[in-house]
Design a protein around this motif. Sequence first.
Motif, PDB file in Angstrom:
ATOM      1  N   TYR A 230       0.839  -1.196   0.000  1.00 47.73           N
ATOM      2  CA  TYR A 230       0.000   0.000   0.000  1.00 47.73           C
ATOM      3  C   TYR A 230       0.871   1.242   0.000  1.00 47.73           C
ATOM      4  CZ  TYR A 230      -4.559  -2.155   0.378  1.00 47.73           C
ATOM      5  OH  TYR A 230      -5.707  -2.845   0.084  1.00 47.73           O
ATOM      6  N   SER A 231       0.602   2.097  -0.985  1.00 46.65           N
ATOM      7  CA  SER A 231       1.329   3.368  -1.068  1.00 46.65           C
ATOM      8  C   SER A 231       0.804   4.321  -0.006  1.00 46.65           C
ATOM      9  CB  SER A 231       1.138   3.983  -2.453  1.00 46.65           C
ATOM     10  OG  SER A 231      -0.222   4.376  -2.623  1.00 46.65           O
ATOM     11  N   ALA A 232       1.489   5.446   0.134  1.00 48.80           N
ATOM     12  CA  ALA A 232       1.058   6.454   1.114  1.00 48.80           C
ATOM     13  C   ALA A 232      -0.344   6.957   0.795  1.00 48.80           C
ATOM     14  CB  ALA A 232       2.043   7.609   1.141  1.00 48.80           C
ATOM     15  N   SER A 235      -2.986   4.347   1.893  1.00 52.71           N
ATOM     16  CA  SER A 235      -2.915   3.877   3.276  1.00 52.71           C
ATOM     17  C   SER A 235      -3.804   4.694   4.211  1.00 52.71           C
ATOM     18  CB  SER A 235      -1.467   3.948   3.760  1.00 52.71           C
ATOM     19  OG  SER A 235      -1.357   3.451   5.066  1.00 52.71           O
ATOM     20  N   ALA A 240       3.328   4.805   3.654  1.00 51.56           N
ATOM     21  CA  ALA A 240       3.461   3.671   2.749  1.00 51.56           C
ATOM     22  C   ALA A 240       4.006   2.443   3.476  1.00 51.56           C
ATOM     23  CB  ALA A 240       4.370   4.034   1.586  1.00 51.56           C
TER      24      ALA A 240
END
Length: 541
Positions: A230-232, A235, A240
Amino acid sequence: MSLAWNASTDNVGVTGYGVYRGGTLVTTVTGTSFTDTGLSAGTAYTYTVRARDAAGNQSANSNQITATTSGGGGDTTAPSVPGNLRSTGVSSSSVSLAWNASTDNVGVTGYGVYRGGTLVTTVTGTSFTDTGLSAGTAYTYTVRARDAAGNQSANSNQITATTTTGGGGGGKKVLGYFVQWGVYQRAYHVKNIDTSGSAAKLTHINYAFGNVQNGQCTIGDSNADYDRFYSAAESVDGVADTWDAGALRGNFNQLRKLKQKYPNLKVLFSFGGWTWSGGFGQAAANPAAFAESCYRLVEDPRWADVFDGIDIDWEYPNACGLTCDTSGPASFRNLMSALRARFGSGNLVTAAITADGTSGGKIDAADYGGAAQYLDWYNVMTYDYFGAWAAQGPTAPHSPLTSYTGIPQAGFHSDQAIQKLKSKGVPASKLLLGIGFYGRGWTGVTQSAPGGTATGPAPGTFEQGIEDYKVLKTRCPATGTIAGTAYAHCGNQWWSYDTPSTIGGKMGYSKDQGLGGAFFWELSGDTTNGELITAMRNGLG
């Protein structure tokens, strides 16, 4: 005496009809027919009907009719006395009753329920919920059986039940399913639970599903569960994931972050479901081994803090779902007993169960009453009663709260399931009412009211015959309500689904029945601002 009349209309909605015999109210019904029983042979009776709406407004009297009962027959034998009349639950405004069936030399046709010696209603089953009562008040009941010739049994045993005090006897649990596969085509992630405002209104989340294979609890989708990056931006907390060895990713890590943001939110790991219930029969052969495998998986050190317990979604013990089970009538209770013993009192243990409350139906196939002592609650799946698997119809709402005139299968409605479970000894507080955040529909339909014919299932985004509420609310808006739920006719399609308004009514039912709250399937079907879950939260108070 069997009566029928044409439906009334109202600017808001007709809620029922009062049936009068000789100017005296006999009963109130929601449909447009009624059979008045227990009459004398060869006697003339006069009837009128008045419609009512939710505000208490009444229509003028219908036309008056007089009809004469037949001269009687040769059957003079009364049915046996109904046995073991008992109260199965109370709320601030209702008393739920159940009794053992009577027998008759020809056949029992119904039961008269008496409150304080006055007939309240006549029912064909062996349970009834008396509503609209005063809080903190004692009520006394008896029941009498009737046969087709009008013979009545003696009174059953008399019981007294006292309604609770206060303004609503129900619990406030709001539980929603989060489906692991939603992260793919549906693009619904744990973060959406937060941004939609749903997280603040939920008390519990069921994470669906873990698989049941070879009698063991196993991971269903490792990528979605604990490995997906999961990227920032995706999220919950804007941070991230990392690829560090041993780092938790995927839905499990996002749920951990969601719980950190909402400390009162509980998450359960749900196992089974329609597709992955095939292993429960083998699990029932060794309940202790199954419970041990589940405990080790749910309490895996990598994600033990994410889960607050386990939910079992066995479809269905001693009956058929996608697969058929023959594990025996004690298997469900034994499995729940083993899970409670292994998970202890510090973890939640729950189960999603059938809502088929018909005689000899799926509720009768397992010992749900005996197993209730080991469970915190049941999620009663009071949806999917009707759908386009019956491709030519008749069209019918998939989640009716009550019965209605023309229902394709008698007893296929939510209230029947709730009353059946209560009659088996399941406390009302351990029952959660199920809500579908989706609709079921047909195509090739010309009739707007339920009961029309069709040519097949309506098209859906992911599967024929089913569509999310968030799509249907604008694509095919509701055009009517029946049995506490909504339906829609648009073009040649016919859909049924719950709306914020009908959910409000169902939450009122949950409170009135003293249930533990309500749950829904599933989060991604709601609007981006959580219309349906808001209606659930507001409705339960």
